[in-house]
Scaffold this motif. Sequence first.
Motif, PDB file in Angstrom:
ATOM      1  N   VAL A  25      86.971  35.259   5.186  1.00 19.17           N
ATOM      2  CA  VAL A  25      87.936  34.288   5.727  1.00 19.17           C
ATOM      3  C   VAL A  25      87.394  33.542   6.943  1.00 19.17           C
ATOM      4  N   PHE A  26      86.150  33.837   7.335  1.00 20.74           N
ATOM      5  CA  PHE A  26      85.635  33.283   8.597  1.00 20.74           C
ATOM      6  C   PHE A  26      85.583  31.757   8.577  1.00 20.74           C
ATOM      7  N   GLU A  54      91.330  48.620  21.568  1.00 22.85           N
ATOM      8  CA  GLU A  54      92.418  49.345  20.893  1.00 22.85           C
ATOM      9  C   GLU A  54      92.469  49.025  19.396  1.00 22.85           C
ATOM     10  N   GLY A  55      92.025  47.831  19.007  1.00 22.32           N
ATOM     11  CA  GLY A  55      91.918  47.506  17.578  1.00 22.32           C
ATOM     12  C   GLY A  55      90.864  48.384  16.910  1.00 22.32           C
ATOM     13  N   THR A  56      89.787  48.643  17.631  1.00 22.42           N
ATOM     14  CA  THR A  56      88.735  49.534  17.122  1.00 22.42           C
ATOM     15  C   THR A  56      89.311  50.939  16.934  1.00 22.42           C
ATOM     16  N   ARG A  57      90.070  51.398  17.938  1.00 31.39           N
ATOM     17  CA  ARG A  57      90.664  52.745  17.850  1.00 31.39           C
ATOM     18  C   ARG A  57      91.584  52.856  16.629  1.00 31.39           C
ATOM     19  N   GLU A  58      92.434  51.833  16.481  1.00 35.37           N
ATOM     20  CA  GLU A  58      93.417  51.859  15.386  1.00 35.37           C
ATOM     21  C   GLU A  58      92.703  51.855  14.017  1.00 35.37           C
ATOM     22  N   LEU A  59      91.742  50.957  13.846  1.00 40.04           N
ATOM     23  CA  LEU A  59      91.120  50.826  12.520  1.00 40.04           C
ATOM     24  C   LEU A  59      90.217  51.998  12.176  1.00 40.04           C
ATOM     25  N   GLU A 253      86.355  37.064  20.612  1.00 41.23           N
ATOM     26  CA  GLU A 253      87.331  36.412  19.723  1.00 41.23           C
ATOM     27  C   GLU A 253      86.934  36.603  18.258  1.00 41.23           C
ATOM     28  N   ASP A 254      85.643  36.477  18.015  1.00 32.75           N
ATOM     29  CA  ASP A 254      85.123  36.630  16.654  1.00 32.75           C
ATOM     30  C   ASP A 254      85.347  38.060  16.153  1.00 32.75           C
ATOM     31  N   TYR A 255      85.159  39.045  17.044  1.00 32.91           N
ATOM     32  CA  TYR A 255      85.386  40.444  16.662  1.00 32.91           C
ATOM     33  C   TYR A 255      86.873  40.677  16.370  1.00 32.91           C
ATOM     34  N   LEU A 256      87.737  40.061  17.187  1.00 30.47           N
ATOM     35  CA  LEU A 256      89.181  40.211  16.944  1.00 30.47           C
ATOM     36  C   LEU A 256      89.565  39.630  15.578  1.00 30.47           C
ATOM     37  N   LEU A 259      88.507  42.129  13.018  1.00 26.25           N
ATOM     38  CA  LEU A 259      89.439  43.266  12.960  1.00 26.25           C
ATOM     39  C   LEU A 259      90.700  42.872  12.179  1.00 26.25           C
ATOM     40  N   ASP A 260      91.179  41.648  12.407  1.00 28.44           N
ATOM     41  CA  ASP A 260      92.369  41.173  11.662  1.00 28.44           C
ATOM     42  C   ASP A 260      92.080  41.137  10.168  1.00 28.44           C
ATOM     43  N   TRP A 261      90.903  40.630   9.830  1.00 26.65           N
ATOM     44  CA  TRP A 261      90.540  40.581   8.409  1.00 26.65           C
ATOM     45  C   TRP A 261      90.457  42.003   7.842  1.00 26.65           C
ATOM     46  N   ALA A 262      89.891  42.928   8.639  1.00 27.86           N
ATOM     47  CA  ALA A 262      89.774  44.319   8.181  1.00 27.86           C
ATOM     48  C   ALA A 262      91.160  44.893   7.867  1.00 27.86           C
ATOM     49  N   ARG A 263      92.135  44.596   8.733  1.00 30.16           N
ATOM     50  CA  ARG A 263      93.511  45.069   8.468  1.00 30.16           C
ATOM     51  C   ARG A 263      94.014  44.487   7.149  1.00 30.16           C
ATOM     52  N   SER A 264      93.668  43.216   6.892  1.00 25.14           N
ATOM     53  CA  SER A 264      94.200  42.531   5.710  1.00 25.14           C
ATOM     54  C   SER A 264      93.633  43.082   4.398  1.00 25.14           C
ATOM     55  N   VAL A 265      92.509  43.788   4.458  1.00 24.57           N
ATOM     56  CA  VAL A 265      91.951  44.361   3.219  1.00 24.57           C
ATOM     57  C   VAL A 265      92.239  45.865   3.130  1.00 24.57           C
TER      58      VAL A 265
END
Length: 381
Positions: A25-26, A54-59, A253-256, A259-265
């Motif tokens: 999606v980039f 914290e996104g890293t921790r969650e995923l 920003e790119d890492y965030l 992480l959003d894309w990772a959540r989406s899959v």
Amino acid sequence: MAIAQPAARPANPRFSSGPCAKPPVFDLAKLSDAPLGRSHRAAVGKDKLLAAIEGTRELLNIPADYKIGIVPASDTGAVEMAMWNLLGERKVEMLAWESFGAGWVTDVVKQLKIDAEVKTADYGQIVDLASVDFANDVVFTWNGTTSGVRVPNGDWIAADRAGLTICDATSAAFAQDLPWDKLDVTTFSWQKVLGGEAAHGMIILSPRAVARLESYTPAWPLPKIFRLTKGGKLIDGIFKGATINTPSMLAVEDYLLALDWARSVGGLEGLIARADANAKAVFDFCDAKPWIANLAEDPATRSNTSVCLKFTDARIQDGAAFAKAVAKRLEAEEVALDVGAYRDAPAGLRIWCGGTVETADIEAMLPWLEWAFEAEIAAQG
Ligand SMILES: Cc1ncc(COP(=O)(O)O)c(C=O)c1O
């Protein structure tokens, strides 16, 4: 005999093992919320850095009592920071089975001058994990990116260890299960499995690693960019986004976005499933073709990210030149970019299979690999 070119091409020919393909999606326009030209210590910057932590921790399902920091100099910076801060308190065991693990051995033996016990294996093999003594500090690479050999799991690591485990997980995090209770220091960088931008490393510390940091002072000097403690106490701010020096807010920003894309899959499970499916497509191809094989000898150690392949056809006259020529043909056709084996590794190919790669692209690329192989055999005369 040469064969005809396949009809279809991969939509995305990027199979490099680092920097790896961006998430599907980039789009550069999606980074427009980056607080560029602002201080990273302003609330807007600190919030983004904390969201990355914290996104890293969650995923990755990292326990709440583990510390996660964004540090300078990518994965190398994070690994060296760990070794320079923590080693020397007790005996050290170094495990290496490819180039990056070997680099950490050089650091410890030649630079820190620690009389470590060094266990190594050739490309394609792994060291005897059952022989590791966890009374010692143990340094190892979870997934050897340049040989495609990974540890099968964390069962070999003692739960009641006295030493610390320091694990370079840069090509494993977000693609393989990491057992946090077995890992005291874990490192990775953003440009690997999530296809982020290079420059920053992540360091993840268990409570036991923090206790070592606060109770032990190494004999050697520590440059400012390695310092994690002040006055014998952990610098807690580093683990809340107050980085040691200036980070790139564009990279954050790119890492965030990644992480959003990772959540989406489907988060970690989804990412592991994507990498497994990609790697399986390559494994199945190798099983079906007598002229190519996985460099990793034991199937339990085969990487699902950096899949390394060797040509096994007896007609090949010069292995290194042959593999290079195949990679060059694939690149010239723009069907597979950057798939030559790592410079220190045995001749062959390396196909990145991490979750940002689409399985359909792997499947579209493999017939081209056969085409390039046959073309090179024919070209040998
Ligand atoms: C296992 C491993 N360790 C360390 C590195 C170095 O990473 P970086 O360039 O993020 O410092 C790499 C890069 O490919 C790697 O694969």
